[in-house]
Design an enzyme around this catalytic site. Sequence first.
Site, PDB file in Angstrom:
ATOM      1  N   GLY A   1       3.329 -42.588  27.119  1.00  0.00           N
ATOM      2  CA  GLY A   1       2.726 -41.277  27.315  1.00  0.00           C
ATOM      3  C   GLY A   1       1.221 -41.376  27.402  1.00  0.00           C
ATOM      4  N   ALA A   2       0.605 -40.299  27.859  1.00  0.00           N
ATOM      5  CA  ALA A   2      -0.851 -40.234  28.000  1.00  0.00           C
ATOM      6  C   ALA A   2      -1.343 -38.896  27.490  1.00  0.00           C
ATOM      7  CB  ALA A   2      -1.264 -40.434  29.454  1.00  0.00           C
ATOM      8  N   GLY A   3      -2.449 -38.927  26.744  1.00  0.00           N
ATOM      9  CA  GLY A   3      -3.056 -37.706  26.233  1.00  0.00           C
ATOM     10  C   GLY A   3      -4.414 -37.478  26.860  1.00  0.00           C
TER      11      GLY A   3
ATOM     12  N   TYR B   1      -7.333 -38.505  25.737  1.00  0.00           N
ATOM     13  CA  TYR B   1      -8.289 -39.599  25.603  1.00  0.00           C
ATOM     14  C   TYR B   1      -7.672 -40.990  25.660  1.00  0.00           C
ATOM     15  CZ  TYR B   1     -11.163 -35.724  23.985  1.00  0.00           C
ATOM     16  OH  TYR B   1     -11.832 -34.531  23.899  1.00  0.00           O
ATOM     17  N   GLY B   2      -6.352 -41.090  25.595  1.00  0.00           N
ATOM     18  CA  GLY B   2      -5.764 -42.415  25.546  1.00  0.00           C
ATOM     19  C   GLY B   2      -4.361 -42.474  26.114  1.00  0.00           C
TER      20      GLY B   2
ATOM     21  N   VAL C   1      -0.533 -44.447  25.460  1.00  0.00           N
ATOM     22  CA  VAL C   1       0.258 -45.171  24.474  1.00  0.00           C
ATOM     23  C   VAL C   1       1.331 -46.005  25.173  1.00  0.00           C
ATOM     24  CG1 VAL C   1       1.763 -44.991  22.455  1.00  0.00           C
ATOM     25  CG2 VAL C   1      -0.162 -43.412  22.725  1.00  0.00           C
TER      26      VAL C   1
ATOM     27  N   ASP D   1      -4.034 -31.064  15.015  1.00  0.00           N
ATOM     28  CA  ASP D   1      -3.271 -31.073  16.263  1.00  0.00           C
ATOM     29  C   ASP D   1      -1.792 -31.329  15.979  1.00  0.00           C
ATOM     30  OD1 ASP D   1      -2.968 -30.762  18.996  1.00  0.00           O
ATOM     31  OD2 ASP D   1      -3.441 -32.838  19.487  1.00  0.00           O
TER      32      ASP D   1
END
Length: 293
Positions: free
Chosen positions: A28-30, A32-33, A35, A147
């Site tokens: 996955g991607a958020g 800022y980063g 995973v 969050d």
Amino acid sequence: MSPILKDIPDMTFKYMDGGRYQLIKRLGAGSYGVVYRARERDLLSGHYVPRAIKVLSLHWGHRNSHLREITMHSMVTGHDNVVGLHRAFREGNFLYIVMDLLDGGDLRTHISKKRTLCRNDALIRNVFLQIIDGVQACHDVGVYHRDLKPENIFVNSDLTRVCIGDFGLSTDATASTSFNTGSRHYMSPDCGVECVDCGDELYPYNTLRSDTWALGILLLTIVTGYIPWNRATIDDKNFRAFLEQEDHLLTVFPISKELNGILRRIFTIIPGRRAVVHFLNFAERFATSIHST
């Protein structure tokens, strides 16, 4: 597509730290980063251990926030209901955070896709109590997540272990003027302000009680599969209906009166009257019913 993918290239199958780690699959991607499912080669036995590795780009000038994430996470690692942090290191323009891998993925998948928790009161109670324990462990050492949402709760395959993860927005400040921090569905009214004047330092929001509000939304989402409103502001018709009608949630969702009472204690617009995590722990352990009959 997350904008961070423009700054972090696909690193699938890449080795790092002299071959000690290999990234296997992007999970996955958020904001800022990114995973990855990864593996770590044990230096003594040569065997591989499954890991999750978060890749952060240093291009965006977020070095201080990345270091804060590592610091906050390291303060709470070691608790059974917090994703374990093993180490962090830098190579080139990227920072890598090595963590435990929970093979069940995130809680959002189990709520929306697998429907694992659907009308299973015993499982819901067990999962939520573990979330409470993880959040309480954070609060006990002065870490406030900011969050909390299903995407940041990670589980093993049979949901017997539930862990808090992603400390990218966490803080050690009990009062904050960093408004609109987090995900809008889970923000408390005092955090998700929309007026310019509310950013004044005289009106900070309480980060502990903001976490508690998010736990309430999370609980309702786990039980019903839905969020009660888009954003907790007077402009949101569903939130306004909740403020105007004491039993609004009972008329919309198949929840028990007992659960409605717990949620009413959480969803108060006066932060000082908002239930805290200790209350949720007590209430959930002794609640006799969750769904309406």
